[in-house]
Motif scaffolding. Structure first.
Motif, mmCIF file in Angstrom:
data_model
loop_
_atom_site.group_PDB
_atom_site.id
_atom_site.type_symbol
_atom_site.label_atom_id
_atom_site.label_comp_id
_atom_site.label_asym_id
_atom_site.label_seq_id
_atom_site.Cartn_x
_atom_site.Cartn_y
_atom_site.Cartn_z
ATOM 1 N N LYS A 122 -23.471 82.010 33.723
ATOM 2 C CA LYS A 122 -23.836 82.808 34.647
ATOM 3 C C LYS A 122 -24.208 83.688 33.583
ATOM 4 C CE LYS A 122 -19.988 85.808 35.382
ATOM 5 N NZ LYS A 122 -19.132 86.408 37.346
ATOM 6 N N ASP A 123 -23.747 84.290 32.302
ATOM 7 C CA ASP A 123 -24.231 85.136 31.748
ATOM 8 C C ASP A 123 -25.649 84.086 30.858
ATOM 9 O OD1 ASP A 123 -25.011 87.068 29.631
ATOM 10 O OD2 ASP A 123 -22.948 87.295 28.828
ATOM 11 N N PRO A 124 -26.984 84.130 30.810
ATOM 12 C CA PRO A 124 -27.727 83.992 30.141
ATOM 13 C C PRO A 124 -27.971 83.927 28.195
ATOM 14 C CG PRO A 124 -29.198 85.837 31.396
ATOM 15 C CD PRO A 124 -27.715 85.606 31.798
ATOM 16 N N SER A 125 -27.040 84.708 28.182
ATOM 17 C CA SER A 125 -26.279 85.148 26.135
ATOM 18 C C SER A 125 -25.543 84.284 26.148
ATOM 19 C CB SER A 125 -26.368 86.416 25.666
ATOM 20 O OG SER A 125 -25.484 87.017 26.450
ATOM 21 N N GLN A 126 -24.837 83.498 26.968
ATOM 22 C CA GLN A 126 -23.712 83.412 26.865
ATOM 23 C C GLN A 126 -23.336 81.742 26.756
ATOM 24 O OE1 GLN A 126 -19.906 85.444 28.499
ATOM 25 N NE2 GLN A 126 -18.288 83.076 28.153
ATOM 26 N N GLN A 127 -23.095 80.539 26.026
ATOM 27 C CA GLN A 127 -22.526 79.270 26.712
ATOM 28 C C GLN A 127 -20.561 78.605 26.787
ATOM 29 O OE1 GLN A 127 -25.997 78.057 23.732
ATOM 30 N NE2 GLN A 127 -26.533 77.106 25.306
ATOM 31 N N VAL A 128 -20.721 78.122 26.979
ATOM 32 C CA VAL A 128 -19.151 77.430 26.895
ATOM 33 C C VAL A 128 -19.449 76.087 26.600
ATOM 34 C CG1 VAL A 128 -19.208 76.818 29.016
ATOM 35 C CG2 VAL A 128 -17.252 77.086 27.690
ATOM 36 N N LEU A 129 -18.636 75.991 25.224
ATOM 37 C CA LEU A 129 -18.544 74.960 24.708
ATOM 38 C C LEU A 129 -17.691 73.369 25.353
ATOM 39 C CD1 LEU A 129 -19.357 72.961 22.436
ATOM 40 C CD2 LEU A 129 -17.016 73.400 21.335
ATOM 41 N N VAL A 130 -17.630 72.067 26.478
ATOM 42 C CA VAL A 130 -17.079 71.713 26.982
ATOM 43 C C VAL A 130 -16.824 69.680 25.977
ATOM 44 C CG1 VAL A 130 -16.939 71.094 29.067
ATOM 45 C CG2 VAL A 130 -17.592 72.390 28.875
ATOM 46 N N LEU A 131 -15.665 70.048 25.612
ATOM 47 C CA LEU A 131 -15.458 69.101 24.557
ATOM 48 C C LEU A 131 -14.009 67.732 24.706
ATOM 49 C CD1 LEU A 131 -14.372 69.777 21.174
ATOM 50 C CD2 LEU A 131 -14.248 71.005 22.760
ATOM 51 N N ASP A 132 -13.540 67.585 25.173
ATOM 52 C CA ASP A 132 -14.350 65.843 25.282
ATOM 53 C C ASP A 132 -15.761 65.389 26.350
ATOM 54 O OD1 ASP A 132 -15.719 63.844 23.403
ATOM 55 O OD2 ASP A 132 -13.824 62.301 24.500
ATOM 56 N N VAL A 133 -16.638 65.178 26.494
ATOM 57 C CA VAL A 133 -17.629 64.977 27.214
ATOM 58 C C VAL A 133 -18.195 63.445 27.285
ATOM 59 C CG1 VAL A 133 -18.449 67.350 27.444
ATOM 60 C CG2 VAL A 133 -19.605 65.539 26.266
ATOM 61 N N GLY A 134 -17.637 62.292 26.809
ATOM 62 C CA GLY A 134 -17.639 60.711 26.763
ATOM 63 C C GLY A 134 -16.924 60.335 25.673
ATOM 64 N N ALA A 135 -16.406 61.087 24.411
ATOM 65 C CA ALA A 135 -16.022 59.860 23.148
ATOM 66 C C ALA A 135 -14.754 59.068 23.748
ATOM 67 C CB ALA A 135 -15.576 60.568 22.000
ATOM 68 N N ASN A 136 -13.460 60.136 24.896
ATOM 69 C CA ASN A 136 -12.328 59.473 24.558
ATOM 70 C C ASN A 136 -11.799 58.907 26.007
ATOM 71 O OD1 ASN A 136 -11.543 59.266 21.861
ATOM 72 N ND2 ASN A 136 -12.647 61.700 22.221
#
Length: 450
Positions: free
Chosen positions: A242-256
């Motif tokens: 919701k903050d345009p200046s921030q992103q969240v890193l999500v892992l793992d999204v498909g390798a395992n």
């Protein structure tokens, strides 16, 4: 009461006012709507001088037709939007000439993807004009020649090759999207293997492929190798918040698809380094995707992973992260198994188009709706850009000894540019140095749960 004019001037002035043509009703409605609309008021309020002059210009030019007013309103408000990604795509940020000596080499699997090699090459041609990159484009010669002729890219490609911005590297038969990942062992001269070898030899700082993700991961493990202390690499995707200046890193999204607790612990270590080095988050907050905030919640995997993350002093563990909190901005990195992460990724990809369809259906009909849509157009475009997966381009394969970006199978030119921007960002921040240091320091760290 003012004194009456003995010469009758008052009657003349009233007669003149009565004969004066009235403003067009459409323009009056436009002005009233403009003043009452909160979104437009807040947008224009950030640039009062520019907006006031532009708005008056829109009213004077609109004339008597609502369609003309709509076009003018759209052209007036569009320059007020500050969107760095759009400026990057249009090339407006490259006001000066880039120093070719500072360009980084990136290897691109030109045969990876549903639409390869044409749209992949088109994206590379755009990228070298927008980013400080040089590209070694690996592809089969004949399909590449046909794609260049079909898309009319011959002149641009020839110029880029002449300037030394793109180098064509021939390859053998490529890996199809529906083939097993282990096929990379048999097709040794496939484009993905050749691209990985360029990174292994030091002839490229990163590799990008929109091909079979399983094959890309297998080629990265076989050719680049895993980092010390990392059992399984993970694919990390950046989600908007919701903050345009921030992103969240999500892992793992498909390798395992099926993970062990120690693997999720390693994912947290990888995500912490990437968020700190590349995203410039001073102390990333790590979360574990779960169905509740309490330690006792979740399946066996989550319950066994929680004490591992809570007991590691190398990062900040912020606790369990429920699905509704992933995009809240309260976490910088969240870890989960590949099955859960892939469901989250595919769901998010559909949100942008669904949201725009809902807004389009709810906007008023007729002339008033068209006028309102003109003022909100730039806002809707920005919403789409924040949620559109094509704007993010791809995901990082973390845990292998090299920078590897995996793109969407349906990637076209825009996605390629965004993915190459991601590869350049990772390569230029020295993230591999810290990842190597992580492996050296993990020898004495226990990664098993009791």
């Amino acid at each position: 009461m003012p004194p009456k004019d003995p010469e009758g001037g008052g009657r003349d002035s009233r007669r003149f006012a009565a004969n004066r043509p009235k403003p067009n009703r459409t323009i009056r409605r436009l002005v009233i709507w403009y003043r009452r609309n909160a979104a437009v008021t807040s947008l224009v309020g950030s640039a009062t001088a520019t907006a006031s002059g532009a708005a008056s210009g829109a009213v004077s030019v609109a004339g008597s037709m609502a369609g003309a007013a709509t076009n003018v309103a759209g052209s007036v408000l569009q320059p007020l939007v500050f969107d760095p990604l759009r400026r990057l795509q249009q090339g407006s940020h490259t006001g000066g000439t880039m120093d070719d000596r500072q360009r980084l080499w990136v290897a691109v699997d030109g045969m990876g993807g549903d639409h390869a090699p044409g749209p992949i090459l088109e994206g590379c041609l755009r990228a070298v004009g927008l980013l400080p990159l040089r590209i070694r484009f690996v592809a089969e010669p004949e399909p590449l020649r046909q794609a260049v002729a079909a898309m009319g890219l011959g002149h641009d490609l020839q110029e880029a090759v002449h300037r030394g911005l793109i180098e064509l590297v021939p390859s053998g038969p490529s890996v199809d999207m529906n083939e097993e990942a282990t096929v990379v062992r048999r097709k040794r001269d496939a484009s993905i293997n050749v691209a990985m070898d360029l990174v292994k030899k030091g002839e490229a700082t990163a590799v990008y492929s929109a091909g079979n993700s399983g094959a890309v991961m297998a080629a990265a493990i076989f050719r680049l190798g895993r980092l010390a202390g990392i059992d399984r690499p993970a694919i990390g995707a950046l989600f908007p918040t919701k903050d345009p200046s921030q992103q969240v890193l999500v892992l793992d999204v498909g390798a395992n698809m099926d993970c062990k607790p120690e693997w999720l612990h390693q994912f947290a270590l990888l995500g912490n380094i990437y968020s700190r080095d590349v995203l410039q988050v001073r102390r990333p907050r790590i979360g574990l995707v779960n169905i509740g905030e309490e330690e006792c919640k979740g399946n066996d995997l989550c319950q066994r992973t929680h004490p591992l993350l809570a007991g590691d002093q190398r990062f900040v563990f912020a606790g369990n992260c429920e699905g509704r909190d992933i995009l809240s901005g309260d976490f910088d990195v969240v870890v989960c198994d590949g099955f859960t992460g892939n469901v989250l990724l595919k769901f998010l990809e559909s949100v942008g188009s669904v949201l725009l369809d809902v807004l389009r259906a709810e906007l008023p009909r007729g002339r008033r709706g068209k006028v309102g849509s003109a003022f909100l157009r730039s806002n809707l475009v920005r919403i789409k850009k924040r949620l559109d997966h094509a704007e993010h381009g791809g995901a990082l394969l973390l845990g292998v000894d090299g920078i590897c970006v995996i793109g969407h199978g349906s990637s076209r030119a825009l996605s390629v540019v965004s993915a190459l921007r991601l590869a350049h960002s990772a390569a230029s921040h020295g993230v591999m140095d810290d990842l190597h240091a992580l492996g050296e320091g993990s020898a004495g760290v226990a990664t098993t749960c009791g």
